[in-house]
Design an enzyme around this catalytic site. Structure first.
Site, mmCIF file in Angstrom:
data_model
loop_
_atom_site.group_PDB
_atom_site.id
_atom_site.type_symbol
_atom_site.label_atom_id
_atom_site.label_comp_id
_atom_site.label_asym_id
_atom_site.label_seq_id
_atom_site.Cartn_x
_atom_site.Cartn_y
_atom_site.Cartn_z
ATOM 1 N N ASP A 151 0.957 -1.104 -0.023
ATOM 2 C CA ASP A 151 0.086 0.061 -0.015
ATOM 3 C C ASP A 151 0.850 1.131 -0.064
ATOM 4 O O ASP A 151 1.888 1.200 0.655
ATOM 5 C CB ASP A 151 -0.864 0.050 1.449
ATOM 6 C CG ASP A 151 -2.099 -0.969 1.197
ATOM 7 O OD1 ASP A 151 -2.372 -1.268 0.139
ATOM 8 O OD2 ASP A 151 -2.773 -1.076 2.149
ATOM 9 N N ARG A 162 -1.074 -0.775 -8.855
ATOM 10 C CA ARG A 162 -2.137 -0.153 -8.433
ATOM 11 C C ARG A 162 -2.235 1.465 -8.526
ATOM 12 O O ARG A 162 -1.660 1.980 -8.099
ATOM 13 C CB ARG A 162 -2.416 -0.828 -7.106
ATOM 14 C CG ARG A 162 -4.098 -0.081 -6.578
ATOM 15 C CD ARG A 162 -4.282 -0.132 -5.295
ATOM 16 N NE ARG A 162 -4.189 -1.664 -4.679
ATOM 17 C CZ ARG A 162 -3.941 -1.933 -3.411
ATOM 18 N NH1 ARG A 162 -3.658 -1.160 -2.473
ATOM 19 N NH2 ARG A 162 -3.854 -3.301 -3.142
ATOM 20 N N ARG A 165 -10.670 7.806 6.720
ATOM 21 C CA ARG A 165 -10.363 8.139 5.291
ATOM 22 C C ARG A 165 -11.721 7.634 4.584
ATOM 23 O O ARG A 165 -11.942 8.537 3.446
ATOM 24 C CB ARG A 165 -9.223 7.312 4.734
ATOM 25 C CG ARG A 165 -7.810 7.795 5.662
ATOM 26 C CD ARG A 165 -6.697 7.467 4.879
ATOM 27 N NE ARG A 165 -6.393 5.737 5.042
ATOM 28 C CZ ARG A 165 -5.797 5.420 6.018
ATOM 29 N NH1 ARG A 165 -5.226 5.988 6.969
ATOM 30 N NH2 ARG A 165 -5.464 4.084 5.964
HETATM 31 C C1 LIG Z 1 -8.480 -1.174 -4.154
HETATM 32 C C2 LIG Z 1 -8.197 0.058 -3.408
HETATM 33 C C3 LIG Z 1 -6.790 0.218 -2.776
HETATM 34 C C4 LIG Z 1 -6.543 1.545 -2.167
HETATM 35 N N1 LIG Z 1 -5.150 1.605 -1.692
HETATM 36 C C5 LIG Z 1 -4.738 2.729 -1.591
HETATM 37 C C6 LIG Z 1 -3.484 3.153 -1.221
HETATM 38 O O1 LIG Z 1 -2.693 2.261 -1.001
HETATM 39 N N2 LIG Z 1 -3.017 4.523 -0.740
HETATM 40 C C7 LIG Z 1 -3.957 5.439 -0.895
HETATM 41 O O2 LIG Z 1 -3.666 6.515 -0.807
HETATM 42 N N3 LIG Z 1 -5.359 5.206 -1.047
HETATM 43 C C8 LIG Z 1 -5.736 3.989 -1.454
HETATM 44 N N4 LIG Z 1 -6.962 3.707 -1.936
HETATM 45 C C9 LIG Z 1 -8.011 4.884 -1.721
HETATM 46 C C10 LIG Z 1 -8.121 5.714 -3.047
HETATM 47 O O3 LIG Z 1 -6.877 6.486 -3.195
HETATM 48 C C11 LIG Z 1 -9.198 6.759 -2.967
HETATM 49 O O4 LIG Z 1 -9.156 7.554 -1.717
HETATM 50 C C12 LIG Z 1 -10.608 6.044 -2.930
HETATM 51 O O5 LIG Z 1 -10.613 5.095 -3.770
HETATM 52 C C13 LIG Z 1 -11.696 7.087 -3.328
HETATM 53 O O6 LIG Z 1 -11.565 7.578 -4.779
HETATM 54 P P1 LIG Z 1 -12.188 7.017 -5.875
HETATM 55 O O7 LIG Z 1 -11.399 6.891 -6.967
HETATM 56 O O8 LIG Z 1 -12.825 5.744 -5.496
HETATM 57 O O9 LIG Z 1 -13.230 8.423 -6.175
HETATM 58 P P2 LIG Z 1 -13.648 9.594 -5.561
HETATM 59 O O10 LIG Z 1 -13.069 10.608 -6.153
HETATM 60 O O11 LIG Z 1 -13.946 9.363 -4.245
HETATM 61 O O12 LIG Z 1 -15.365 9.372 -6.107
HETATM 62 C C14 LIG Z 1 -15.519 9.612 -7.431
HETATM 63 C C15 LIG Z 1 -17.054 8.842 -7.582
HETATM 64 O O13 LIG Z 1 -17.044 7.581 -7.351
HETATM 65 C C16 LIG Z 1 -18.283 6.924 -6.690
HETATM 66 N N5 LIG Z 1 -17.731 6.691 -5.562
HETATM 67 C C17 LIG Z 1 -16.860 6.915 -4.711
HETATM 68 N N6 LIG Z 1 -16.818 6.370 -3.281
HETATM 69 C C18 LIG Z 1 -18.070 6.019 -3.314
HETATM 70 C C19 LIG Z 1 -18.939 5.271 -2.334
HETATM 71 N N7 LIG Z 1 -18.363 5.039 -1.103
HETATM 72 N N8 LIG Z 1 -20.053 4.790 -2.684
HETATM 73 C C20 LIG Z 1 -20.581 4.797 -3.862
HETATM 74 N N9 LIG Z 1 -20.116 5.535 -4.836
HETATM 75 C C21 LIG Z 1 -18.726 6.032 -4.569
HETATM 76 C C22 LIG Z 1 -19.029 8.219 -6.772
HETATM 77 O O14 LIG Z 1 -19.837 8.118 -7.895
HETATM 78 C C23 LIG Z 1 -17.982 9.462 -6.600
HETATM 79 O O15 LIG Z 1 -18.609 10.832 -7.152
HETATM 80 C C24 LIG Z 1 -7.462 2.561 -2.529
HETATM 81 C C25 LIG Z 1 -8.600 2.544 -3.225
HETATM 82 C C26 LIG Z 1 -8.904 1.091 -3.731
HETATM 83 C C27 LIG Z 1 -10.263 1.009 -4.400
#
Ligand SMILES: Cc1cc2nc3c(=O)[nH]c(=O)nc-3n(C[C@H](O)[C@H](O)[C@H](O)COP(=O)(O)OP(=O)(O)OC[C@H]3O[C@@H](n4cnc5c(N)ncnc54)[C@H](O)[C@@H]3O)c2cc1C
Length: 314
Positions: free
Chosen positions: A140, A190, A294
């Protein structure tokens, strides 16, 4: 507007103590974390496998300053890998590891080389166990102060375990260049947007800027020779990634989508149903506080739900 205060709270020890008294069974926690034990994590993995979904499991914990806790975390991963292997689940399940949970911030005891070296050795132990169990590790990525150390540890690990995956955060200015450096054959990367509170000197702040950066990074990774892991719930990013993948002649299976446990489960199944590889990130354990904060920062709409769970805990 609420993102910043919630991310600051994610690192508050006092609030953590108060909130962590809430049982994992409380609605808001349980919807993001399937349970506290290895058994709960393995059961969740088996359930996902039944639905054609892959998993990456994260034993929750971060920022440890306690060597014993770091060792206990390593042991938890070894137990988990043994159980996954015993249940025949390692073909579809790997592990995600936060280096700060296995010693990255530990002080330099007796000139051993400090936290960086301890985290590297601990990560090596987990990588070896993962390899023996027939699976892989992804490191991560935490806040920007750890990026160089994490990528250095990744390079070291990849000498013996080239299958080790990395995470890059599109919100950081440096990431497009990091994507280029890691878009080589055999490299699992990732791509996420980034979950931490970062200063504007190192990171884009506006959602639109972060999304544009995410697309630029997608282009680099999908055009490259590596194995991109597209971690987002964002419908626009998923659509853009799909069309870039076909533009670059990538068949499903030469990349994968990743989403968090409990978030957009219908979309996870829809993508898997049309033949995409979809991996669900499954966090488990008692140290869910930072992770949950977060998630709330990303979706402040869930705050009322969270406060209701907190009030009804007694
Ligand atoms: C598998 C995985 C591993 C990750 N590992 C890390 C890591 O190692 N380090 C790190 O800093 N971050 C990590 N993250 C978190 C990532 O950086 C984001 O903070 C998080 O995924 C939210 O961003 P987003 O791209 O989903 O969309 P966002 O910009 O948060 O949202 C965009 C759109 O996505 C949809 N959406 C988002 N969240 C939801 C919800 N809860 N319910 C319904 N719809 C939703 C909505 O339509 C929203 O408008 C990880 C995420 C995933 C999926």
């Amino acid at each position: 507007m609420l993102r910043q205060p919630l991310l600051l709270l994610a690192r508050s020890a006092a609030v953590k103590q108060l909130v962590s008294a809430m049982p994992v069974s409380a609605g808001i926690v349980h919807s993001h974390v399937p349970g506290e034990t290895t058994e709960a994590a393995v059961e969740a993995t088996a359930g996902l496998a039944d639905e054609g979904l892959l998993a990456t499991l994260d034993f929750l914990g971060e920022d440890t300053l306690d060597a014993e806790q770091a060792e206990a975390t390593v042991q938890a991963y070894l137990d988990l890998l043994r159980e996954l292997s015993a249940r025949g689940l390692t073909r579809g399940a790997e592990v995600s590891v936060k280096l700060s949970a296995i010693g990255q911030f530990l002080p330099d005891a007796a000139g051993f080389g400090g936290g960086h070296k301890i985290a590297l050795e601990n990560a090596r132990t987990i990588c070896r166990a993962a390899r023996n169990a027939g699976t892989t590790v992804t490191l991560d990525m935490e806040d920007h102060t750890t990026t160089d150390s994490t990528l250095t540890i990744l390079r070291e690990l990849r000498k013996d375990f080239p299958e080790t995956g990395a995470v890059l955060q599109a919100m950081l200015h440096r990431t497009e260049a990091d994507c280029r450096a890691l878009a080589h054959e055999g490299s699992r990367v990732r791509l996420c947007k980034g979950a931490y509170l970062e200063p504007e000197t190192v990171a884009f702040q506006e959602r639109l800027e972060i999304d544009k950066a995410y697309v630029r990074c997608l282009k680099v990774l999908l055009a490259g020779e590596g194995y991109p892991m597209i971690a987002t719930h964002d419908p626009r990013m998923i659509e853009i990634a799909s069309s870039l993948a076909s533009r670059h002649g990538r068949a499903p299976g030469s990349y994968e989508f990743q989403m968090l446990y409990g978030i957009r489960p219908d979309e996870q199944r829809r993508l898997a149903g049309k033949g995409e590889r979809v991996r669900v990130y499954v966090p488990y354990g008692t140290e869910w506080y930072g992770y949950l904060m977060r998630r709330l920062a990303e979706r402040p709409q869930n705050l009322t739900f969270f406060l209701r769970s907190l009030i009804s805990k007694s």
